[in-house]
Write a protein that holds these residues in place. Sequence first.
Motif, PDB file in Angstrom:
ATOM      1  N   CYS A  57       5.963 -52.418  41.012  1.00 18.02           N
ATOM      2  CA  CYS A  57       5.057 -52.087  39.910  1.00 18.02           C
ATOM      3  C   CYS A  57       4.326 -50.775  40.193  1.00 18.02           C
ATOM      4  O   CYS A  57       4.218 -49.908  39.327  1.00 18.02           O
ATOM      5  CB  CYS A  57       4.067 -53.230  39.696  1.00 18.02           C
ATOM      6  N   MET A  58       3.824 -50.628  41.409  1.00 19.37           N
ATOM      7  CA  MET A  58       3.109 -49.400  41.763  1.00 19.37           C
ATOM      8  C   MET A  58       4.047 -48.195  41.729  1.00 19.37           C
ATOM      9  O   MET A  58       3.690 -47.133  41.218  1.00 19.37           O
ATOM     10  CB  MET A  58       2.424 -49.551  43.111  1.00 19.37           C
ATOM     11  N   LEU A  59       5.261 -48.371  42.245  1.00 11.24           N
ATOM     12  CA  LEU A  59       6.235 -47.275  42.221  1.00 11.24           C
ATOM     13  C   LEU A  59       6.618 -46.908  40.790  1.00 11.24           C
ATOM     14  O   LEU A  59       6.723 -45.732  40.441  1.00 11.24           O
ATOM     15  CB  LEU A  59       7.478 -47.660  43.034  1.00 11.24           C
ATOM     16  N   VAL A  97      -1.180 -49.678  51.070  1.00  9.97           N
ATOM     17  CA  VAL A  97      -1.365 -48.245  51.274  1.00  9.97           C
ATOM     18  C   VAL A  97      -0.236 -47.556  50.536  1.00  9.97           C
ATOM     19  O   VAL A  97       0.938 -47.889  50.731  1.00  9.97           O
ATOM     20  CB  VAL A  97      -1.326 -47.858  52.771  1.00  9.97           C
ATOM     21  N   LEU A  98      -0.594 -46.632  49.656  1.00  3.57           N
ATOM     22  CA  LEU A  98       0.384 -45.760  49.006  1.00  3.57           C
ATOM     23  C   LEU A  98       0.451 -44.489  49.841  1.00  3.57           C
ATOM     24  O   LEU A  98      -0.576 -43.824  50.028  1.00  3.57           O
ATOM     25  CB  LEU A  98      -0.046 -45.413  47.583  1.00  3.57           C
ATOM     26  N   LEU A 112      -3.982 -40.034  40.702  1.00  6.04           N
ATOM     27  CA  LEU A 112      -2.734 -40.796  40.698  1.00  6.04           C
ATOM     28  C   LEU A 112      -3.018 -42.259  41.037  1.00  6.04           C
ATOM     29  O   LEU A 112      -2.530 -43.166  40.360  1.00  6.04           O
ATOM     30  CB  LEU A 112      -1.743 -40.195  41.699  1.00  6.04           C
ATOM     31  N   HIS A 113      -3.832 -42.495  42.049  1.00  8.22           N
ATOM     32  CA  HIS A 113      -4.173 -43.859  42.450  1.00  8.22           C
ATOM     33  C   HIS A 113      -4.900 -44.602  41.333  1.00  8.22           C
ATOM     34  O   HIS A 113      -4.609 -45.770  41.057  1.00  8.22           O
ATOM     35  CB  HIS A 113      -5.023 -43.825  43.729  1.00  8.22           C
ATOM     36  N   GLU A 114      -5.825 -43.939  40.659  1.00  7.68           N
ATOM     37  CA  GLU A 114      -6.544 -44.562  39.543  1.00  7.68           C
ATOM     38  C   GLU A 114      -5.579 -44.998  38.447  1.00  7.68           C
ATOM     39  O   GLU A 114      -5.721 -46.077  37.864  1.00  7.68           O
ATOM     40  CB  GLU A 114      -7.581 -43.597  38.970  1.00  7.68           C
ATOM     41  N   ASN A 115      -4.580 -44.171  38.162  1.00  9.93           N
ATOM     42  CA  ASN A 115      -3.596 -44.512  37.136  1.00  9.93           C
ATOM     43  C   ASN A 115      -2.731 -45.690  37.549  1.00  9.93           C
ATOM     44  O   ASN A 115      -2.403 -46.543  36.726  1.00  9.93           O
ATOM     45  CB  ASN A 115      -2.728 -43.292  36.805  1.00  9.93           C
ATOM     46  N   VAL A 116      -2.352 -45.758  38.822  1.00 16.41           N
ATOM     47  CA  VAL A 116      -1.568 -46.886  39.323  1.00 16.41           C
ATOM     48  C   VAL A 116      -2.360 -48.179  39.154  1.00 16.41           C
ATOM     49  O   VAL A 116      -1.841 -49.196  38.695  1.00 16.41           O
ATOM     50  CB  VAL A 116      -1.182 -46.672  40.809  1.00 16.41           C
ATOM     51  N   ARG A 117      -3.634 -48.152  39.508  1.00 20.73           N
ATOM     52  CA  ARG A 117      -4.483 -49.350  39.419  1.00 20.73           C
ATOM     53  C   ARG A 117      -4.759 -49.749  37.965  1.00 20.73           C
ATOM     54  O   ARG A 117      -4.889 -50.917  37.654  1.00 20.73           O
ATOM     55  CB  ARG A 117      -5.802 -49.119  40.163  1.00 20.73           C
ATOM     56  N   GLY A 134      -6.696 -51.440  48.292  1.00 20.18           N
ATOM     57  CA  GLY A 134      -5.706 -50.478  48.728  1.00 20.18           C
ATOM     58  C   GLY A 134      -6.232 -49.083  48.774  1.00 20.18           C
ATOM     59  O   GLY A 134      -7.350 -48.783  48.348  1.00 20.18           O
ATOM     60  N   SER A 135      -5.394 -48.235  49.312  1.00 20.51           N
ATOM     61  CA  SER A 135      -5.742 -46.829  49.437  1.00 20.51           C
ATOM     62  C   SER A 135      -4.502 -45.984  49.209  1.00 20.51           C
ATOM     63  O   SER A 135      -3.380 -46.491  49.173  1.00 20.51           O
ATOM     64  CB  SER A 135      -6.323 -46.551  50.831  1.00 20.51           C
ATOM     65  N   ILE A 136      -4.747 -44.706  49.040  1.00 19.40           N
ATOM     66  CA  ILE A 136      -3.663 -43.747  48.885  1.00 19.40           C
ATOM     67  C   ILE A 136      -3.887 -42.642  49.892  1.00 19.40           C
ATOM     68  O   ILE A 136      -5.044 -42.263  50.159  1.00 19.40           O
ATOM     69  CB  ILE A 136      -3.597 -43.202  47.425  1.00 19.40           C
TER      70      ILE A 136
END
Length: 139
Positions: A57-59, A97-98, A112-117, A134-136
């Motif tokens: 999903c994250m990918l 962790v991304l 990018l991380h905000e959009n994934v979440r 999580g973190s990026i």
Amino acid sequence: MNASPGRMEFHVVARRVDAHGSRAECKEASITLDTDMQGRADAFNPAELLLAALSACMLKSIERVTPILGFKLRGVEVQVHAVRQDVPPKLESIDYVLVVDTDEDDRRLTLLHENVRKYGTVFNTVAPGTVLTGSIRRA
């Protein structure tokens, strides 16, 4: 059964093969499931499948938003770790962790991380039922 406008539907069929495993099928794909009470090394067990779905999903979210954001990357890895409690059985926490191979600045990495979440279907399904943190970071 058809989805109403603005909705998608998914269909998976899983069948027991024997006491050591099962098989799930969707579209033209199939996957061996570890449903053996002793476990098996050559298949994902149900908890691992959930973590793999969360990772996918994250990918997929990253694939969806990078063109919109004009975000340039060379690769992404998702590392996921979960802790299971016994009674009642559930994943009490999931940490990820991304790892993004990119030259983008920290502000863009955070975006990018905000959009994934925000936009991940499985992410937003899992998040309310567990501690999901999580973190990026840059590769």
